[in-house]
Design an enzyme around this catalytic site. Structure first.
Site, PDB file in Angstrom:
ATOM      1  N   LYS A 146      66.560  14.363 -17.235  1.00 26.25           N
ATOM      2  CA  LYS A 146      66.645  14.515 -18.689  1.00 26.25           C
ATOM      3  C   LYS A 146      65.287  14.893 -19.259  1.00 26.25           C
ATOM      4  CE  LYS A 146      67.203  10.889 -21.564  1.00 26.25           C
ATOM      5  NZ  LYS A 146      67.841   9.901 -22.477  1.00 26.25           N
TER       6      LYS A 146
ATOM      7  N   SER B   4      72.233  31.439 -21.379  1.00 24.44           N
ATOM      8  CA  SER B   4      71.418  30.448 -20.683  1.00 24.44           C
ATOM      9  C   SER B   4      70.404  29.784 -21.599  1.00 24.44           C
ATOM     10  CB  SER B   4      70.676  31.055 -19.496  1.00 24.44           C
ATOM     11  OG  SER B   4      69.706  31.960 -19.983  1.00 24.44           O
TER      12      SER B   4
ATOM     13  N   TYR C 184      73.135  27.224 -18.309  1.00 32.59           N
ATOM     14  CA  TYR C 184      72.360  27.142 -17.067  1.00 32.59           C
ATOM     15  C   TYR C 184      70.916  27.517 -17.351  1.00 32.59           C
ATOM     16  CZ  TYR C 184      72.874  32.188 -17.022  1.00 32.59           C
ATOM     17  OH  TYR C 184      72.833  33.506 -17.367  1.00 32.59           O
TER      18      TYR C 184
END
Length: 114
Positions: free
Chosen positions: A9, A25, A58
């Protein structure tokens, strides 16, 4: 049994760019990627603290040391430059392994620096 748990994270980074005219992305400074144990192409969930948006995309490597957090393509419509976001990746692992697994959590400073 396999379960999905938080692997990494980046907590409270600031969006520096939003580029609608890109294929898609999130571009992340490579220093931040290394610190959070993230890799190019990895699927992440993005949580926008300013507007409540939650979406998946992504990773693309950004310039090392730049502090870059850039949402590209359709995701650029879900944030504003200056928004504070949380970026989370997950991993599938065996239930017993998950009990002792310690995720990597990074709290960047102002300017998305370490």
């Amino acid at each position: 049994m396999m379960i999905e748990v938080m692997k990494s994270k980046l907590h409270c980074v600031t969006v520096t760019e939003a580029n609608l005219n890109y294929m898609g992305s999130i571009t992340i400074d490579e220093d931040l990627m290394d610190a959070a144990n993230l890799i190019a192409g990895e699927k992440v969930q993005v949580l926008d603290n300013n507007n409540g948006e939650r979406f998946e995309t992504y990773i693309i490597k950004g310039e090392r040391g730049s502090g870059c957090i850039c949402l590209n393509g359709a995701a650029a419509r879900r944030v504003q430059v200056g928004d504070v976001v949380i970026i989370i990746s997950y991993a599938h692992m065996d239930f017993e392994e998950a009990k002792t697994f310690k995720p990597t959590v990074v709290f960047p400073k102002e300017g998305n620096t370490l």
